[in-house]
Design a protein around this motif. Structure first.
Motif, PDB file in Angstrom:
ATOM      1  N   GLN A 137       0.815  -1.217   0.000  1.00  0.00           N
ATOM      2  CA  GLN A 137       0.000   0.000   0.000  1.00  0.00           C
ATOM      3  C   GLN A 137       0.849   1.267   0.000  1.00  0.00           C
ATOM      4  N   THR A 138       2.081   1.191   0.506  1.00  0.00           N
ATOM      5  CA  THR A 138       2.934   2.384   0.603  1.00  0.00           C
ATOM      6  C   THR A 138       4.051   2.373  -0.440  1.00  0.00           C
ATOM      7  N   ALA A 139       3.891   1.577  -1.502  1.00  0.00           N
ATOM      8  CA  ALA A 139       4.928   1.538  -2.534  1.00  0.00           C
ATOM      9  C   ALA A 139       5.035   2.881  -3.256  1.00  0.00           C
ATOM     10  N   LEU A 140       3.923   3.603  -3.376  1.00  0.00           N
ATOM     11  CA  LEU A 140       3.907   4.907  -4.030  1.00  0.00           C
ATOM     12  C   LEU A 140       3.462   5.965  -3.033  1.00  0.00           C
ATOM     13  N   ARG A 141       3.916   7.171  -3.252  1.00  0.00           N
ATOM     14  CA  ARG A 141       3.545   8.273  -2.374  1.00  0.00           C
ATOM     15  C   ARG A 141       2.065   8.599  -2.552  1.00  0.00           C
ATOM     16  N   HIS A 142       1.383   8.813  -1.437  1.00  0.00           N
ATOM     17  CA  HIS A 142      -0.042   9.130  -1.494  1.00  0.00           C
ATOM     18  C   HIS A 142      -0.229  10.513  -2.113  1.00  0.00           C
ATOM     19  N   PRO A 143      -1.182  10.665  -3.045  1.00  0.00           N
ATOM     20  CA  PRO A 143      -1.341  11.975  -3.707  1.00  0.00           C
ATOM     21  C   PRO A 143      -1.749  13.092  -2.745  1.00  0.00           C
ATOM     22  N   ASP A 144      -2.406  12.765  -1.641  1.00  0.00           N
ATOM     23  CA  ASP A 144      -2.845  13.786  -0.690  1.00  0.00           C
ATOM     24  C   ASP A 144      -1.879  13.956   0.482  1.00  0.00           C
ATOM     25  N   ALA A 145      -0.687  13.335   0.384  1.00  0.00           N
ATOM     26  CA  ALA A 145       0.267  13.428   1.494  1.00  0.00           C
ATOM     27  C   ALA A 145       0.819  14.851   1.594  1.00  0.00           C
ATOM     28  N   THR A 146       0.940  15.345   2.833  1.00  0.00           N
ATOM     29  CA  THR A 146       1.489  16.682   3.086  1.00  0.00           C
ATOM     30  C   THR A 146       2.961  16.576   3.442  1.00  0.00           C
ATOM     31  N   PRO A 147       3.761  17.603   3.133  1.00  0.00           N
ATOM     32  CA  PRO A 147       5.184  17.566   3.497  1.00  0.00           C
ATOM     33  C   PRO A 147       5.362  17.398   4.999  1.00  0.00           C
ATOM     34  N   ILE A 148       6.392  16.659   5.376  1.00  0.00           N
ATOM     35  CA  ILE A 148       6.609  16.372   6.786  1.00  0.00           C
ATOM     36  C   ILE A 148       6.962  17.629   7.565  1.00  0.00           C
ATOM     37  N   LEU A 149       7.575  18.610   6.890  1.00  0.00           N
ATOM     38  CA  LEU A 149       7.959  19.842   7.582  1.00  0.00           C
ATOM     39  C   LEU A 149       6.782  20.789   7.762  1.00  0.00           C
ATOM     40  N   SER A 150       5.607  20.417   7.217  1.00  0.00           N
ATOM     41  CA  SER A 150       4.414  21.242   7.446  1.00  0.00           C
ATOM     42  C   SER A 150       3.818  21.004   8.831  1.00  0.00           C
ATOM     43  N   ARG A 151       4.315  20.023   9.542  1.00  0.00           N
ATOM     44  CA  ARG A 151       3.880  19.795  10.908  1.00  0.00           C
ATOM     45  C   ARG A 151       4.502  20.861  11.818  1.00  0.00           C
ATOM     46  N   PRO A 152       3.946  21.040  13.030  1.00  0.00           N
ATOM     47  CA  PRO A 152       2.889  20.230  13.655  1.00  0.00           C
ATOM     48  C   PRO A 152       1.497  20.657  13.199  1.00  0.00           C
ATOM     49  N   ARG A 153       0.611  19.691  13.180  1.00  0.00           N
ATOM     50  CA  ARG A 153      -0.769  19.990  12.843  1.00  0.00           C
ATOM     51  C   ARG A 153      -1.462  20.579  14.063  1.00  0.00           C
ATOM     52  N   PRO A 154      -2.199  21.666  13.871  1.00  0.00           N
ATOM     53  CA  PRO A 154      -2.832  22.299  15.043  1.00  0.00           C
ATOM     54  C   PRO A 154      -3.869  21.410  15.698  1.00  0.00           C
ATOM     55  N   VAL A 155      -4.609  20.648  14.901  1.00  0.00           N
ATOM     56  CA  VAL A 155      -5.655  19.780  15.450  1.00  0.00           C
ATOM     57  C   VAL A 155      -5.522  18.415  14.789  1.00  0.00           C
ATOM     58  N   VAL A 156      -5.611  17.352  15.610  1.00  0.00           N
ATOM     59  CA  VAL A 156      -5.559  15.982  15.104  1.00  0.00           C
ATOM     60  C   VAL A 156      -6.734  15.210  15.668  1.00  0.00           C
ATOM     61  N   SER A 157      -7.162  14.174  14.956  1.00  0.00           N
ATOM     62  CA  SER A 157      -8.236  13.318  15.445  1.00  0.00           C
ATOM     63  C   SER A 157      -7.613  12.197  16.268  1.00  0.00           C
ATOM     64  N   GLY A 158      -8.051  12.049  17.484  1.00  0.00           N
ATOM     65  CA  GLY A 158      -7.489  11.037  18.361  1.00  0.00           C
ATOM     66  C   GLY A 158      -6.246  11.534  19.070  1.00  0.00           C
ATOM     67  N   LYS A 159      -5.444  10.569  19.531  1.00  0.00           N
ATOM     68  CA  LYS A 159      -4.234  10.923  20.266  1.00  0.00           C
ATOM     69  C   LYS A 159      -3.134  11.349  19.305  1.00  0.00           C
ATOM     70  N   ARG A 160      -2.432  12.416  19.657  1.00  0.00           N
ATOM     71  CA  ARG A 160      -1.362  12.937  18.805  1.00  0.00           C
ATOM     72  C   ARG A 160      -0.161  12.006  18.863  1.00  0.00           C
ATOM     73  N   ARG A 161       0.347  11.665  17.673  1.00  0.00           N
ATOM     74  CA  ARG A 161       1.548  10.839  17.575  1.00  0.00           C
ATOM     75  C   ARG A 161       2.763  11.749  17.416  1.00  0.00           C
ATOM     76  N   VAL A 162       3.626  11.743  18.390  1.00  0.00           N
ATOM     77  CA  VAL A 162       4.844  12.558  18.314  1.00  0.00           C
ATOM     78  C   VAL A 162       5.871  11.802  17.472  1.00  0.00           C
ATOM     79  N   PRO A 163       6.347  12.371  16.376  1.00  0.00           N
ATOM     80  CA  PRO A 163       7.323  11.660  15.538  1.00  0.00           C
ATOM     81  C   PRO A 163       8.665  11.520  16.231  1.00  0.00           C
ATOM     82  N   VAL A 164       9.447  10.562  15.735  1.00  0.00           N
ATOM     83  CA  VAL A 164      10.782  10.296  16.270  1.00  0.00           C
ATOM     84  C   VAL A 164      11.800  10.609  15.178  1.00  0.00           C
ATOM     85  N   LEU A 165      12.806  11.408  15.528  1.00  0.00           N
ATOM     86  CA  LEU A 165      13.861  11.739  14.569  1.00  0.00           C
ATOM     87  C   LEU A 165      14.846  10.573  14.494  1.00  0.00           C
TER      88      LEU A 165
END
Length: 283
Positions: A137-165
């Motif tokens: 399912q992740t072989a190709l980039r999702h067309p609606d994917a947002t750049p990773i540097l556009s985070r943090p998202r102001p509002v998320v559904s459910g518990k916020r997942r803090v990314p790991v560098l």
């Protein structure tokens, strides 16, 4: 001791079998056209010979040849107009088809039974299958994917997942969850292979630098000092490769800093959301 003879490796045996095979096929061509079932004789003979051509047991080989000669006598009599033998051949073909059909039905029933009785997949097999589906399912980039540097998202559904560098041999990326997307693995692999190819090119150029110095020394002894040397172009190429490696490493360093800022911002928002949720529960 008697010498062990493998029938299929004997030239005499092969000649006899091929002669019987050709004789049976010739008799099939001479059968009368009174019954359409007789057309199945030739494919049936070819199938049997293909099935038994690798027999090694002398007793099994003897039984197969005896059956072949009996079939030849039967076909020869039927081709001469013996209606009794014609009917016998038709009966044998019908019995063979029915037996084959029963075996196929039994095999299908056995396969179905095994599938019903099959053990449920173990947790390890379930994780492996889930990982395989995730990679597809992740072989190709999702067309609606947002750049990773556009985070943090102001509002998320459910518990916020803090990314790991994560540092993948000098290539930074943010891991949100496992398993890692296949397209991300491909991007990291491409960057690492490109950097490694430049390092190998730099090593080859350093080896060529020694030979270029020898060429310049020889020219200085034979022709005197010259304006253009063999050494200078190689030094220029080494400088270009070093600059490319340095620019790539510097870009990765800046990207790592930007990603770390994203992690800090995500941690801050996660802490605020957690504190807010605890306050709502107490009230």
């Amino acid at each position: 001791m008697h010498k062990t003879v493998v029938p299929r490796l004997s030239g005499v045996h092969r000649f006899a079998c091929l002669a019987l095979y050709r004789a049976l096929l010739r008799q099939c061509a001479k059968l009368p056209n009174t019954a359409p079932e007789l057309d199945a004789c030739k494919p049936l003979i070819q199938q049997k010979f293909h099935k038994y051509k690798r027999l090694q047991s002398p007793s099994q080989t003897l039984n197969a040849l005896k059956a072949g000669y009996e079939a030849y006598d039967l076909l020869h009599s039927a081709s001469a107009g013996n209606q009794h033998d014609v009917n016998r051949i038709i009966s044998l073909i019908s019995e063979t088809r029915e037996l084959k059909q029963r075996e196929s039905e039994m095999q299908r029933a056995l396969t179905k039974y095994k599938q019903l009785k099959q053990k449920p997949p173990s947790p390890r097999e379930q994780r492996r299958e889930a990982s395989r589906r995730a990679q597809e399912q992740t072989a190709l980039r999702h067309p609606d994917a947002t750049p990773i540097l556009s985070r943090p998202r102001p509002v998320v559904s459910g518990k916020r997942r803090v990314p790991v560098l994560v540092n993948a041999r000098g290539v930074p990326f943010l891991r949100i969850k496992k398993p890692q997307p296949k397209n991300l693995s491909g991007v990291i692999r491409t960057k690492l292979e490109k950097r490694w190819s430049r390092i190998k090119r730099r090593e080859r150029l350093h080896e060529d630098l020694h030979f270029s110095k020898d060429e310049d020394d020889w020219d200085s002894l034979t022709l005197g000092l010259e304006k253009d040397t063999f050494e200078q172009p190689i030094r220029d190429a080494i400088s270009v490769v070093n600059n490319q490696i340095h620019e790539t490493d510097e870009a990765n360093r800046r990207l790592a800093e930007a990603m770390w800022n994203v992690v800090l911002a995500e941690r801050k928002l996660a802490a605020e959301e957690q504190a807010k949720e605890k306050g709502e529960q107490t009230t």
